[in-house]
Design a protein around this motif. Sequence first.
Motif, PDB file in Angstrom:
ATOM      1  N   PRO A  17      64.164  37.051  55.854  1.00  0.00           N
ATOM      2  CA  PRO A  17      63.691  38.461  56.251  1.00  0.00           C
ATOM      3  C   PRO A  17      63.893  38.603  57.747  1.00  0.00           C
ATOM      4  O   PRO A  17      64.274  37.603  58.467  1.00  0.00           O
ATOM      5  CB  PRO A  17      62.156  38.105  56.003  1.00  0.00           C
ATOM      6  N   ALA A  18      63.794  39.606  58.088  1.00  0.00           N
ATOM      7  CA  ALA A  18      63.793  40.209  59.659  1.00  0.00           C
ATOM      8  C   ALA A  18      62.933  39.177  60.389  1.00  0.00           C
ATOM      9  O   ALA A  18      61.612  39.029  59.961  1.00  0.00           O
ATOM     10  CB  ALA A  18      63.648  41.579  59.882  1.00  0.00           C
ATOM     11  N   ASN A  19      63.068  38.939  61.606  1.00  0.00           N
ATOM     12  CA  ASN A  19      62.417  38.193  62.597  1.00  0.00           C
ATOM     13  C   ASN A  19      62.220  36.765  62.220  1.00  0.00           C
ATOM     14  O   ASN A  19      61.276  36.164  62.794  1.00  0.00           O
ATOM     15  CB  ASN A  19      60.958  38.759  62.655  1.00  0.00           C
ATOM     16  N   ILE A  20      63.022  36.299  61.255  1.00  0.00           N
ATOM     17  CA  ILE A  20      63.124  34.925  60.780  1.00  0.00           C
ATOM     18  C   ILE A  20      64.326  34.311  61.095  1.00  0.00           C
ATOM     19  O   ILE A  20      65.311  34.998  60.711  1.00  0.00           O
ATOM     20  CB  ILE A  20      62.618  34.864  59.169  1.00  0.00           C
ATOM     21  N   SER A  21      64.423  33.191  61.692  1.00  0.00           N
ATOM     22  CA  SER A  21      65.781  32.541  61.860  1.00  0.00           C
ATOM     23  C   SER A  21      65.654  31.170  61.476  1.00  0.00           C
ATOM     24  O   SER A  21      64.633  30.623  61.106  1.00  0.00           O
ATOM     25  CB  SER A  21      66.045  32.719  63.383  1.00  0.00           C
ATOM     26  N   LEU A 176      50.380  34.989  40.993  1.00  0.00           N
ATOM     27  CA  LEU A 176      51.716  35.067  41.441  1.00  0.00           C
ATOM     28  C   LEU A 176      51.921  35.476  42.687  1.00  0.00           C
ATOM     29  O   LEU A 176      52.917  35.462  43.409  1.00  0.00           O
ATOM     30  CB  LEU A 176      52.562  36.056  40.260  1.00  0.00           C
ATOM     31  N   LYS A 177      50.890  36.133  43.210  1.00  0.00           N
ATOM     32  CA  LYS A 177      50.848  36.603  44.810  1.00  0.00           C
ATOM     33  C   LYS A 177      50.921  35.299  45.687  1.00  0.00           C
ATOM     34  O   LYS A 177      51.498  35.574  46.576  1.00  0.00           O
ATOM     35  CB  LYS A 177      49.905  37.667  45.016  1.00  0.00           C
ATOM     36  N   GLU A 178      50.507  34.215  45.101  1.00  0.00           N
ATOM     37  CA  GLU A 178      50.494  33.089  45.852  1.00  0.00           C
ATOM     38  C   GLU A 178      52.028  32.516  46.493  1.00  0.00           C
ATOM     39  O   GLU A 178      52.383  31.842  47.088  1.00  0.00           O
ATOM     40  CB  GLU A 178      49.718  31.932  45.369  1.00  0.00           C
ATOM     41  N   VAL A 179      53.085  32.998  45.464  1.00  0.00           N
ATOM     42  CA  VAL A 179      54.339  32.693  45.473  1.00  0.00           C
ATOM     43  C   VAL A 179      54.863  33.337  46.881  1.00  0.00           C
ATOM     44  O   VAL A 179      55.676  32.320  47.512  1.00  0.00           O
ATOM     45  CB  VAL A 179      55.186  33.585  44.321  1.00  0.00           C
ATOM     46  N   TRP A 180      54.287  34.113  47.418  1.00  0.00           N
ATOM     47  CA  TRP A 180      54.912  34.652  48.788  1.00  0.00           C
ATOM     48  C   TRP A 180      53.993  34.556  49.678  1.00  0.00           C
ATOM     49  O   TRP A 180      54.110  34.898  51.007  1.00  0.00           O
ATOM     50  CB  TRP A 180      55.026  36.140  48.486  1.00  0.00           C
ATOM     51  N   ALA A 181      52.790  33.799  49.592  1.00  0.00           N
ATOM     52  CA  ALA A 181      51.902  33.490  50.865  1.00  0.00           C
ATOM     53  C   ALA A 181      52.775  32.584  51.885  1.00  0.00           C
ATOM     54  O   ALA A 181      53.203  31.497  51.548  1.00  0.00           O
ATOM     55  CB  ALA A 181      50.775  32.824  50.089  1.00  0.00           C
ATOM     56  N   GLY A 182      52.738  33.145  53.070  1.00  0.00           N
ATOM     57  CA  GLY A 182      53.413  32.581  54.155  1.00  0.00           C
ATOM     58  C   GLY A 182      54.785  32.399  53.954  1.00  0.00           C
ATOM     59  O   GLY A 182      55.473  31.717  54.721  1.00  0.00           O
ATOM     60  N   PHE A 183      55.460  33.071  53.208  1.00  0.00           N
ATOM     61  CA  PHE A 183      57.034  33.128  52.902  1.00  0.00           C
ATOM     62  C   PHE A 183      57.643  33.591  54.404  1.00  0.00           C
ATOM     63  O   PHE A 183      57.321  34.347  54.797  1.00  0.00           O
ATOM     64  CB  PHE A 183      57.413  33.864  51.759  1.00  0.00           C
TER      65      PHE A 183
END
Length: 390
Positions: A17-21, A176-183
């Motif tokens: 995603p944007a702002n992630i390197s 299932l929302k925990e799948v994206w927690a902190g991704f």
Amino acid sequence: MLQTVSDWLWWERLWLPANISWSDLEDTEGRVYAKASQLYAVLPSALCLLFIRYLFERYVATPLGNVWGIRDRVRLKAERNPLLENYFCNQARTPSQLLTSPSERAVCGKADVRALCKKTTWSERRIQVWFKRRRNQERAGLRKRFCEASWRCVFYSFAFVYGVLALYDKPWLYNLKEVWAGFPKQSMLPSQYWYYLLEMGFYLSLLFSLTFDVKRKDFKEQVIHHFATLTLLGFSWISNYIRIGTLVMAVHDSADILLEGAKVLNYAKWHHTANTLFVVFTVLFTLTRLVIFPFWLIHCTWVYPVEEFAPFFGYYFFNVMLVVLLTLHLYWAFLIARMVYKLIFTKVCSQLEGDDRSDEEEDDSDSLKDRNHKLSHINGSGARGRANGH
């Protein structure tokens, strides 16, 4: 030039995603992240699984098949005929005039059986029997089918149990929302590493073995499925979509156990048990592949991520690959529904006939009828002669 290609291939906006390197995903503060270089281990994993499969089929499945009395059918070899052999290898496995439906003739071309009759001085019936026997020579025997199904049943059972053990205490299994927690800053667990390595190695081994495995009607679909699965798993590994990846694998393995188990029991002639297991498989396949997969998992990858970050190339690519798998599931659901229809509503089909995708062996019914007719005629003539003489 190679550096340019490498820079483009690993461009962060393709994978993250944007702002992630990539520097944000370096191992720090006790966090361990998945790395692309770890995927090299998939090749030795696939080779290892091929070796284990060889040992299993030779020392476990084959003796088990002997105990259950699984034997290959006795096949009559096609007579030696260079002209028909050349036609079979270079033009068509089935001359069009020997087929019953116009659609089959259209697929196989406008072959002229009468021309073959003239060239060989054989009758149409004899040519038909020759082609049946020649096709049967290239089909896998019952023992090979049994060994393959046994191996896949054992693997899927092991993989599913391992997946359950790796997931049962994870919060994202229940929410299932925990799948994206902190991704994407999610640390990789050892259980996830080995689960991925096992599954990717297995599907790569299936690609390696496609050339000598039982040939099925959906061969192209199988190749697409294996490539799509490996691409999906590889991309999810690099982009740290690991949590949703493990859920997708577990959902897919659950139904495959029952399918391969039903085949094994059918080959062993436990037909009623195989039929029951196949019906249960149909229900589970429908539930997991046509309900849970699209309405839970694809929904999870399509809707929830945009609540956490702006869509990027990987977001679209991952969802497209999931839709490709869903399309294949719909195709296979059609084949399964057709088999269930035969099983329930067709009186002739009192038992599960096998995998509709398989290239089934044909009977020499015409030649057997002719031979039986001749034998009965000879026996009848002999009996009448003895009666007249008496």
